[in-house]
Design an enzyme around this catalytic site. Structure first.
Site, PDB file in Angstrom:
ATOM      1  N   GLY A 197      43.467  33.014  33.400  1.00 56.37           N
ATOM      2  CA  GLY A 197      42.211  33.260  34.118  1.00 56.37           C
ATOM      3  C   GLY A 197      41.302  34.201  33.348  1.00 56.37           C
ATOM      4  O   GLY A 197      40.114  33.917  33.133  1.00 56.37           O
ATOM      5  N   CYS A 235      47.321  44.365  39.544  1.00 56.23           N
ATOM      6  CA  CYS A 235      46.867  44.018  40.901  1.00 56.23           C
ATOM      7  C   CYS A 235      47.758  44.766  41.889  1.00 56.23           C
ATOM      8  O   CYS A 235      48.267  44.189  42.840  1.00 56.23           O
ATOM      9  CB  CYS A 235      46.865  42.512  41.122  1.00 56.23           C
ATOM     10  SG  CYS A 235      48.434  41.707  40.783  1.00 56.23           S
TER      11      CYS A 235
END
Ligand SMILES: C[S@@+](CC[C@H](N)C(=O)[O-])C[C@H]1O[C@@H](n2cnc3c(N)ncnc32)[C@H](O)[C@@H]1O
Length: 440
Positions: A256, A373
């Site tokens: 990504g 994250c």
């Protein structure tokens, strides 16, 4: 197979055997009718999201725990409770479908138990739900260790973070700026009946008003759009990319951020996308191909560069480190049953190894962006404080931004509503600049 029986199988594989939710779900989805796949997904994600509460209720309803060989029946009961409490399935239909699924799971002898437990719940519903309110794990629907760690880390925000983790996440898109503008993509989505709002702090981000099958999005197959949360879309901008740079994306799969880096600065000299997982490296290649981008994909361990590095230093390194994923529980509810408190210790040790292994690969004057994250300080601010204390040629560059919160080192975004108006995933970023030999 019916979606309830398939869901019981998925949940047992994921929670009792530690298998990957997406992998098991895609196998079981092939055993149910196409029209039932969305229901299968909803059942699995919903039960994982609320499992600590559903488990608490089930313990009150069972006289003795179910045997190991009846594991799928336990999940079937949790699925029944989930449907009664959280879905618009009439109670009698939820009970009948659960009883039928028990036979499908080769436990016809337990149909009576399934029927009895769920009917008992319907009779005692109010008093049992009242007991949930007094039990923290059931009330917040998170494991006790997670609640304790979060409370210590974020004394003002822990309850808002837990609530955000239990909410359904939005579907967020990244516009490929090489191929289209955000306004054009937004108009095309609207013409297809899909309302989307622009993210305030992320120039490439669009938030869809409702989730859809991404392959049906106009422009997806052609590489105009990708799925990526707004918080993850901040990485490319923080790297201060410029033509001619060599960039290493050190934990890159499924690609990504690699793809966003290439979309952001097409004049880069080279991008190396490294990951230690060969299967996940294939996903990087697939994403590059769909978006019409090029990078050198390398399978290797970022902590031992001697095995794969050609000795040419990098201007920029992104270390999007493996972490507890405690900032994206709303997207990965399997974390609640798969992670343990001591994972934080082992992951923090792994992150430290990766930082130490990668730092020598950076040019003097170059920059390393560390990202997770996670919302746990040991993986974030404490990790980077220790790094700067140990590394004399690393200089902390504070991130000045309208999003997230500035910490002693780096910047933290809290998830969803806990994090502010853009409702992004929980993420941490810190920037380190390497002092050049002349000390600048
Ligand atoms: C948070 S994910 C990366 C997500 C990715 N940056 C993106 O934006 O799509 C972490 C990745 O680190 C990889 N990884 C874990 N340990 C590694 C190591 N020692 N060396 C390289 N990659 C590693 C995992 O396979 C996983 O793909």
């Amino acid at each position: 197979m019916t979606p309830r029986a398939a869901a019981a199988r998925v949940l047992r594989e994921v929670c009792s055997r530690g298998r990957s939710l997406s992998a098991v779900l895609s196998v079981q989805a092939s055993h149910v009718a196409e029209g039932d796949r969305a229901l299968l997904q909803e059942l699995c994600y919903g039960v994982l999201r609320w499992q600590p509460r559903l488990d608490f209720l089930l313990r009150q309803l069972l006289r003795k725990p179910l045997k190991e060989r009846d594991g799928e029946i336990r999940w079937l009961l949790l699925l029944g409770l989930y449907q009664i409490l959280f879905m618009r399935v009439p109670a009698h239909a939820a009970v009948a479908a659960s009883v039928a699924a028990a036979a499908e799971l080769d436990r016809p002898g337990l149909k009576g138990l399934v029927n009895g437990v769920l009917r008992n719940f319907l009779r005692r519903r109010e008093s049992l739900l009242g007991r949930c309110a007094a039990d923290e794990t059931a009330h917040f629907a998170h494991p006790a260790w997670f609640i304790a760690m979060l409370r210590e880390a974020w004394p003002e925000d822990w309850q808002a973070i837990l609530a955000a983790n239990n909410a359904r996440p939005p579907l967020v898109l990244r516009v490929n700026r090489l191929r289209a503008s955000r306004d054009i993509c937004r108009t095309e989505l609207a013409e297809a009946g899909l309302a989307a709002r622009p993210l305030r702090h992320v120039p490439t981000g669009l938030v869809l008003a409702r989730a859809v099958d991404v392959t049906r999005l106009p422009g997806f197959a052609e590489g105009l759009l990708s799925v990526q949360d707004g918080a993850a879309q901040l990485a490319a901008g923080l790297l201060d990319l410029a033509p001619g740079q060599r960039v290493l994306d050190a934990c890159a799969a499924p690609g990504g951020k690699t793809c966003h880096i290439l979309e952001t600065e097409p004049g880069l000299a080279e991008v190396v996308a490294l990951d230690s997982d060969a299967m996940r490296c294939e996903k990087i290649e697939e994403n590059l191909q769909r978006l019409g981008l090029r990078a050198q994909v390398v399978c290797g361990d970022a902590a031992t560069p001697a095995q794969w590095w050609d000795g040419r230093p990098f201007d920029r390194i992104l270390l999007d480190a493996p972490c507890t994923a405690s900032g994206i529980v709303r997207r990965r509810p399997d974390i609640k049953c798969q992670r343990r408190a001591d994972d934080v210790t082992s992951l923090a040790a792994q992150q430290k190894r990766l930082l130490q292994g990668l730092w020598p690969l950076l040019k003097g004057g170059g920059m390393l962006l560390y990202a997770t994250c996670s919302v746990f300080p040991r993986e974030n601010v404490a990790q980077m404080q220790a790094f700067f204390a140990a590394c004399s040629d690393a200089q902390h560059c504070p991130i000045v931004a309208p999003w997230g919160r500035a910490l002693a080192v780096g910047r933290q975004i809290l998830p969803g509503e806990a994090g502010g108006e853009d409702g992004m995933d929980g993420f941490y970023y810190a920037l380190a600049k390497k002092r050049s030999a002349r000390g600048r």
